[in-house]
Design a protein around this motif. Structure first.
Motif, PDB file in Angstrom:
ATOM      1  N   GLY A 181      14.814   8.032   9.287  1.00 36.40           N
ATOM      2  CA  GLY A 181      14.270   8.835   8.201  1.00 36.40           C
ATOM      3  C   GLY A 181      13.072   9.674   8.579  1.00 36.40           C
ATOM      4  N   CYS A 182      12.567  10.380   7.561  1.00 39.00           N
ATOM      5  CA  CYS A 182      11.426  11.284   7.745  1.00 39.00           C
ATOM      6  C   CYS A 182      10.109  10.611   7.395  1.00 39.00           C
ATOM      7  N   GLY A 183      10.169   9.416   6.763  1.00 35.13           N
ATOM      8  CA  GLY A 183       8.966   8.680   6.426  1.00 35.13           C
ATOM      9  C   GLY A 183       8.353   9.036   5.088  1.00 35.13           C
ATOM     10  N   LYS A 184       8.891  10.035   4.420  1.00 31.78           N
ATOM     11  CA  LYS A 184       8.333  10.446   3.129  1.00 31.78           C
ATOM     12  C   LYS A 184       8.759   9.461   2.038  1.00 31.78           C
ATOM     13  N   GLU A 185       7.867   9.301   1.048  1.00 28.89           N
ATOM     14  CA  GLU A 185       8.191   8.409  -0.070  1.00 28.89           C
ATOM     15  C   GLU A 185       9.342   8.954  -0.901  1.00 28.89           C
ATOM     16  N   THR A 186       9.496  10.275  -0.864  1.00 32.80           N
ATOM     17  CA  THR A 186      10.544  10.930  -1.672  1.00 32.80           C
ATOM     18  C   THR A 186      11.897  10.964  -0.954  1.00 32.80           C
TER      19      THR A 186
END
Length: 874
Positions: A181-186
């Motif tokens: 993943g990108c690590g963003k919460e969204t």
């Protein structure tokens, strides 16, 4: 999750839906049937469109398939990324007015979680933002928590075309974990990162979109789902991308073995290996389904794939053709699921080999020229190659624009495609102008057809060659008139006619039209697209009046000659398929009284043995005296009967099937003999290529063959007299004379060699020294360029160091040869530059290497002046 490969996933899917009372159909061909909106099948639902629209009754209301697909919209990205591919297989289950959202979602959930054993907590879904019904099913019925059901807009989760059936989608995603993943919460499905992989799309066709953009509820709601087989297998195998799936990885290993280059070590070589791996699958399946390389349509898609793969093979260091053998590996891996691959193996390999070898002939030359253009462009500090240069590569060297574009991108350059398109259009205009005036424009049916819409004419020529009818209309010089008189030429329309109007490659009938006080010659017969038949006539006597009775009579002798040739094209078509393969299809024909011309799809020239076999089969079928019958039926019935036709063409409600016993059956509206024996004999005159992937046979039948035999006999008699022998011994006599001629030619060559040596001595005696350099210039008579070069070699061999310029005048043509010894080449003297200046004096052009060059000239009177220039140049 179960660790399943491609074939296992496919079997699990189809078995599952078979248990759910779905009719499991094998994959349809990649070539669409009766659907001109598609070039190639690109989705599982594409071949089933008539069932969705209601045009055709499906064999069952529930169906499931694994459909082979080709998409080329992103072909430039294939190889550059891990996810782009041209060929893929799509699993799908379909409902035509049977079950809808609830059952479709339940089937998908059961298959994913129970059959494939995907952990439930790994599954996320998306729905159309307004589709509360789907949300409720996923949430309350299936039990997926709210946060794992993502609402997306129309662009992502609503499937529609401009008009017709459409509806919301629900896509199933698998969470591969935070490390992807990108690590963003969204981060969730719809994010650009690689964490969530979409594996299945469920389309709920519940609306019918009209031309005003209104969404009307469909009476029969449909289900159309699509699961990418390779993508699903990648997830189950834990592979990062489709190129790491078991079977595809095996193809990569075979490419590694062929090239000696390891995958995963270098970005550029990985790109080429992926291109070859993907494209070899696509081309193998396309050829198996009957696609042949050409310069347009799906044939060009295939040609582009082969060329692109061949070029990337070259980048990997492969010399010569290699794709043909690699296709055997694809056939081995996929023939269990697609047995037609094994059945078509010989054809697949041959088509690829022929096309690849053709491309190899041009690619080196094209790349060398393009490299020079690239160097020139960069030296100028520019980043765009001119379109005229790209067009020259295409037009002169057969180098496709897409390949030019791709190579330029690798060098961070672009091509001026607008300028290229302008050049292309100008070429088309030149071609159109060249065609203008071909044939008699005044006799073109297009000039008149719009004036005939109000007329209704009936063709009776299948049954009658003589018929009484009424004159419906008369035209003179494009104007409707009430009568035409003796000596005038015009157009006549009859309410009924026995004359066949030109169509289907068959020329129009000729004959006579007579009345109480007139007689007219029918020069030609044509018809409009609405089948209004009109006759070009010349009035021999009296005058023809509108509304009068007339007796029409076809020239029966000419009609029979045409019928013989037309029936022979049907036998030829079938014989071509028998000898060359079922991929052969008619690509055009012309049927005349004196000959026939038949164009057909085939990927290479026909060898003499096969051509003789084809001719033999046709003549055998003639001598078998097969009965020729015609049947009027519907297009669907004709297909069921197995009739050969260009089914992409438009046919009317009723079609005419021409059947020659059990041998040939084709859709045809032309006139035919009633027994093949009446064709007499069949003789092929020539076989040639007329376009890429299209061949042409010209042949004769009946009386024309008799005339051909008489002419051939006469020629043999003439040859016999010239050779002073009898007909029986003419071949042996010709062989003896040929051998004798060869011996004489050897003697002449020997004599010429001695003469050249003698002349070389004479020429060397004329040498002079300029600035310390030995210089020889000399003019001889009646030597061709080859002889002049040999003489130059003799002089050069006797001259340790020097410059030689020789000239010859033969038939008012001037030839020059310049040679420079190695020591003087090293000092900077250049034969090519010298000859360029020398030949220019006589109006010629030329050039060449530093040590040897040759040129031509136009003015023999200036040869001495040209040779005198040599001293000044040195």
């Amino acid at each position: 999750m179960k660790k399943l490969g491609l074939h296992e996933v496919k079997k699990e899917f189809l078995d599952f839906f078979k248990e759910k009372d779905h009719l499991v159909e094998k994959s349809f061909s990649l070539v669409p049937k009766n659907d001109k909106s598609l070039l190639l099948i690109n989705a599982g639902m594409a071949p089933l469109k008539p069932y969705f629209t209601g045009e055709v009754e499906p064999p069952r209301r529930r169906m499931a398939t694994c459909q082979k697909c080709v998409r080329t919209g992103d072909i430039e990205n294939v190889g550059k990324t891990d996810r782009h591919a041209t060929f893929f297989e799509m699993l799908g289950n379909f409902s035509f007015g049977d079950y809808f959202k609830e059952e479709a979602i339940e089937f998908a959930w059961e298959f994913m979680t129970e059959r494939l054993e995907v952990p439930k907590d790994k599954i996320w879904v998306t729905i159309f933002e307004d589709d509360d019904e789907s949300f409720k099913i996923w949430n309350e019925k299936i039990g997926i928590e709210d946060k794992k059901i993502v609402r997306l807009g129309k662009e992502d989760n609503f499937w529609e075309l401009e008009v017709g059936p459409c509806g919301p989608c629900s896509e199933i995603y698998i969470d591969r974990g935070e490390k992807h993943g990108c690590g963003k919460e969204t981060c969730k499905p719809g994010c650009e990162c690689d964490r969530y992989v979409e594996v299945w799309n469920l389309v709920f066709s519940q609306f019918d979109k009209d031309e005003n953009g209104n969404y009307n509820n469909l009476t029969n709601k449909n289900i159309d789902t699509g699961m990418g087989l390779e993508r699903m297998a990648a997830v189950l195998e834990g592979a990062d991308n489709i190129f790491e799936v078991g079977e595809i990885k095996k193809v990569i290993s075979e490419v590694e073995r062929t090239t000696g280059i390891s995958y995963g070590k270098d970005k550029k070589t990985d790109e080429s290996i992926r291109v070859v791996t993907d494209h070899i699958r696509a081309m193998t399946f396309l050829i198996s389904d009957g696609v042949l390389p050409s310069n347009e349509g799906r044939g060009y898609v295939l040609r582009r794939l082969i060329r692109r793969a061949a070029r990337h093979g070259k980048l990997l260091g492969i010399e010569g053709a290699f794709l043909s053998e690699l296709s055997s590996f694809i056939i081995k891996l996929w023939s269990e699921d697609y047995p037609e691959l094994r059945e078509n193996e010989v054809k697949i390999k041959k088509v690829i080999k022929v096309e690849e070898e053709k491309f190899q002939e041009t690619i080196d030359q094209g790349i060398n020229i393009l490299d020079a253009y690239i160097k020139e462009t960069k030296e100028k500090g520019e980043v765009v190659l001119s379109g005229d240069k790209a067009f020259k590569l295409y037009d002169t060297y057969g180098f496709p624009l897409d390949l030019t574009r791709e190579i330029l991108e690798e060098k961070n350059l672009k091509v001026d495609e607008n300028e290229f398109n302008i050049e292309m259009e100008e070429q088309r205009n030149r071609a159109r102008k060249a065609r203008e005036g071909v044939g008699n424009g005044a006799w073109s049916k297009d000039d008149f057809s719009h004036r005939f819409k109000s007329f209704n004419t009936t063709f009776r020529g299948y049954e009658d060659i003589k018929l009484s009818s009424e004159v419906l209309g008369i035209f003179l010089e494009d104007e409707k008139v009430s009568k035409i008189s003796e000596g005038e030429e015009g157009i006549i329309l009859l309410n009924e006619t026995p004359f066949y109007g030109e169509g289907g490659g068959q020329v129009g009938d000729t004959g006579t039209i007579k009345g109480d006080n007139f007689e007219a010659l029918v020069l030609d017969t044509k018809k409009t697209k609405d089948n209004v038949i009109f006759h070009f006539v010349k009035v021999l006597s009296g005058e023809i009046e509108d509304g009068k009775e007339a007796v029409s009579q076809v020239d029966i002798s000419r009609r029979n000659d045409i019928a013989r040739n037309h029936s022979a094209t049907h036998l030829l078509h079938k014989a071509l398929k028998d000898v060359l393969g079922d991929h052969v299809n008619q690509a055009g024909s012309i049927v005349l009284p004196n000959r026939l011309r038949f164009d057909f799809t085939h990927f290479e020239g026909i060898n003499e043995n096969d051509l003789a076999k084809i001719e033999q089969i046709v003549n055998e079928k003639i001598l078998e005296q097969l009965e020729v019958s015609t049947i009027e039926t519907t297009l669907e019935e004709a297909k069921k009967m197995g009739a050969t036709a260009l089914f992409d063409e438009k046919y009317g409600g009723k079609v005419r099937v021409v059947k020659m016993d059990d041998y040939s059956m084709e859709l045809c509206g032309g006139t035919h003999i009633d027994n093949t024996g009446k064709i007499g004999l069949f003789k092929i005159l020539s076989e040639s290529g007329i376009a890429s992937g299209v061949r042409r046979i010209e042949a004769i039948t009946g009386r024309a063959v008799y005339g051909y035999l008489l002419e051939t006999e006469g020629q043999i008699d003439c040859v016999s007299k010239v050779l002073k022998t009898n007909r029986k011994d003419v071949v042996e006599k010709a062989k003896d004379l040929t051998e004798e001629l060869k011996e004489k030619e050897k003697e002449i060559e020997s004599y010429k060699g001695k003469m050249a040596s003698s002349l070389a001595d004479e020429i060397i005696n004329e040498k002079r020294v300029i600035n310390g350099i030995n210089v020889v210039t000399y003019s001889v008579q009646n030597m061709d360029m080859n002889e002049l070069r040999n003489l130059g070699d003799e002089v050069k061999n006797s001259l340790e160091s020097g410059i030689i310029v020789l000239a010859s005048v033969s038939d008012d043509k001037v030839s020059f040869v310049t040679m420079v010894t190695k020591d003087l080449v090293d000092s900077g003297y250049h034969a090519g530059k010298i000859i360029k200046e020398v030949s220019a004096v006589t109006g010629g052009k030329g050039g060449g290497r530093p040590d040897m060059a040759q040129a031509g000239g136009k003015d023999p009177k200036k040869v001495n002046e040209a040779l005198e220039l040599v001293d000044k140049l040195i």
